[in-house]
Design an enzyme around this catalytic site. Structure first.
Site, PDB file in Angstrom:
ATOM      1  N   HIS A  20       0.990  -1.159  -0.084  1.00  0.00           N
ATOM      2  CA  HIS A  20       0.290  -0.252   0.100  1.00  0.00           C
ATOM      3  C   HIS A  20       0.558   1.251   0.150  1.00  0.00           C
ATOM      4  O   HIS A  20       1.815   1.476   0.685  1.00  0.00           O
ATOM      5  CB  HIS A  20      -1.006  -0.332   1.257  1.00  0.00           C
ATOM      6  CG  HIS A  20      -1.581   1.267   0.887  1.00  0.00           C
ATOM      7  ND1 HIS A  20      -2.118   1.679   2.210  1.00  0.00           N
ATOM      8  CD2 HIS A  20      -2.833   2.147   0.360  1.00  0.00           C
ATOM      9  CE1 HIS A  20      -3.077   2.200   2.270  1.00  0.00           C
ATOM     10  NE2 HIS A  20      -3.129   2.973   1.051  1.00  0.00           N
ATOM     11  N   ASP A  28       7.824   6.064 -21.019  1.00  0.00           N
ATOM     12  CA  ASP A  28       7.806   5.466 -22.671  1.00  0.00           C
ATOM     13  C   ASP A  28       9.678   4.893 -22.298  1.00  0.00           C
ATOM     14  O   ASP A  28      10.379   5.498 -21.347  1.00  0.00           O
ATOM     15  CB  ASP A  28       7.584   6.693 -23.184  1.00  0.00           C
ATOM     16  CG  ASP A  28       8.341   8.252 -22.867  1.00  0.00           C
ATOM     17  OD1 ASP A  28       8.949   7.820 -22.507  1.00  0.00           O
ATOM     18  OD2 ASP A  28       7.786   9.685 -23.081  1.00  0.00           O
ATOM     19  N   HIS A  96       5.977  18.444 -16.204  1.00  0.00           N
ATOM     20  CA  HIS A  96       6.963  17.083 -16.141  1.00  0.00           C
ATOM     21  C   HIS A  96       8.122  17.103 -15.333  1.00  0.00           C
ATOM     22  O   HIS A  96       8.819  15.643 -14.739  1.00  0.00           O
ATOM     23  CB  HIS A  96       7.351  16.869 -18.378  1.00  0.00           C
ATOM     24  CG  HIS A  96       8.043  16.015 -18.250  1.00  0.00           C
ATOM     25  ND1 HIS A  96       7.607  14.374 -18.493  1.00  0.00           N
ATOM     26  CD2 HIS A  96       9.228  15.800 -18.884  1.00  0.00           C
ATOM     27  CE1 HIS A  96       8.576  13.411 -18.512  1.00  0.00           C
ATOM     28  NE2 HIS A  96       9.058  14.496 -18.984  1.00  0.00           N
ATOM     29  N   TYR A 118       5.557  11.670 -23.352  1.00  0.00           N
ATOM     30  CA  TYR A 118       5.007  11.820 -22.398  1.00  0.00           C
ATOM     31  C   TYR A 118       3.844  10.899 -22.025  1.00  0.00           C
ATOM     32  O   TYR A 118       3.008  11.013 -21.324  1.00  0.00           O
ATOM     33  CB  TYR A 118       3.839  13.562 -22.722  1.00  0.00           C
ATOM     34  CG  TYR A 118       5.222  14.459 -22.681  1.00  0.00           C
ATOM     35  CD1 TYR A 118       5.423  15.084 -21.583  1.00  0.00           C
ATOM     36  CD2 TYR A 118       5.545  15.667 -23.636  1.00  0.00           C
ATOM     37  CE1 TYR A 118       6.940  16.236 -21.299  1.00  0.00           C
ATOM     38  CE2 TYR A 118       6.237  16.876 -23.058  1.00  0.00           C
ATOM     39  CZ  TYR A 118       7.206  16.805 -22.761  1.00  0.00           C
ATOM     40  OH  TYR A 118       7.632  17.871 -22.559  1.00  0.00           O
ATOM     41  N   ALA A 119       4.252   9.649 -22.672  1.00  0.00           N
ATOM     42  CA  ALA A 119       3.475   8.757 -21.875  1.00  0.00           C
ATOM     43  C   ALA A 119       4.329   8.084 -21.042  1.00  0.00           C
ATOM     44  O   ALA A 119       4.705   6.993 -20.904  1.00  0.00           O
ATOM     45  CB  ALA A 119       3.252   7.368 -22.919  1.00  0.00           C
ATOM     46  N   ASN A 120       3.577   7.998 -19.915  1.00  0.00           N
ATOM     47  CA  ASN A 120       4.740   7.912 -17.985  1.00  0.00           C
ATOM     48  C   ASN A 120       3.494   7.810 -17.730  1.00  0.00           C
ATOM     49  O   ASN A 120       2.414   9.448 -17.504  1.00  0.00           O
ATOM     50  CB  ASN A 120       5.541   9.060 -18.041  1.00  0.00           C
ATOM     51  CG  ASN A 120       6.861   9.422 -19.056  1.00  0.00           C
ATOM     52  OD1 ASN A 120       7.423   8.384 -19.525  1.00  0.00           O
ATOM     53  ND2 ASN A 120       6.667  10.410 -19.970  1.00  0.00           N
TER      54      ASN A 120
END
Length: 129
Positions: A20, A28, A96, A118-120
């Site tokens: 947890h 990316d 970012h 920006y595929a994060n």
């Protein structure tokens, strides 16, 4: 041998160790990977596996109570932004540079072959009860 779910032994084992509040960065191929967190690098070729495929696989196995992505995704990668907002209703957006700072505190980083900017996303693990 597992017959379903995530078959990659390194990723499956790393997921089983999460608790947890632990952070999991799904990123990316171009995201800087900080020293410290455990890294499972799934990148094979540009675009393989895709960010969406890996995210969906992880969401099928994890309880996620929160998520953080870069504000820039909305303008630079509208498809990814739509995917994140659809899959993660409680998504928080930060600059970012801030996401990169937060990624240093992740327990696990899963690098994809995604070749769009920006595929994060930083997932925060929840509990199933």
């Amino acid at each position: 041998m597992k017959k379903a779910g995530i078959l990659n032994r390194h990723l499956s084992g790393a997921l089983a160790e999460l608790g947890h509040g632990d952070g999991v960065l799904v990123c990316d191929a171009g995201m800087p990977v900080p020293d410290g967190p455990r890294v499972v690098d799934l990148a094979f070729r540009a675009g393989v596996p895709s960010f969406a495929e890996v995210l969906d696989g992880l969401l099928a196995e994890l309880v996620v109570e929160g998520a953080t992505a870069a504000t820039e995704v909305r303008e630079a990668n509208a498809g990814c932004a739509a995917l994140l907002e659809l899959r993660l209703p409680a998504l928080e957006l930060v600059p970012h540079e801030r996401l990169k700072e937060l990624s240093a505190g992740a327990r696990l980083i899963v690098r994809t072959g995604e070749a769009r900017p920006y595929a994060n996303v930083l997932l925060r693990c929840g509990v199933f009860f």
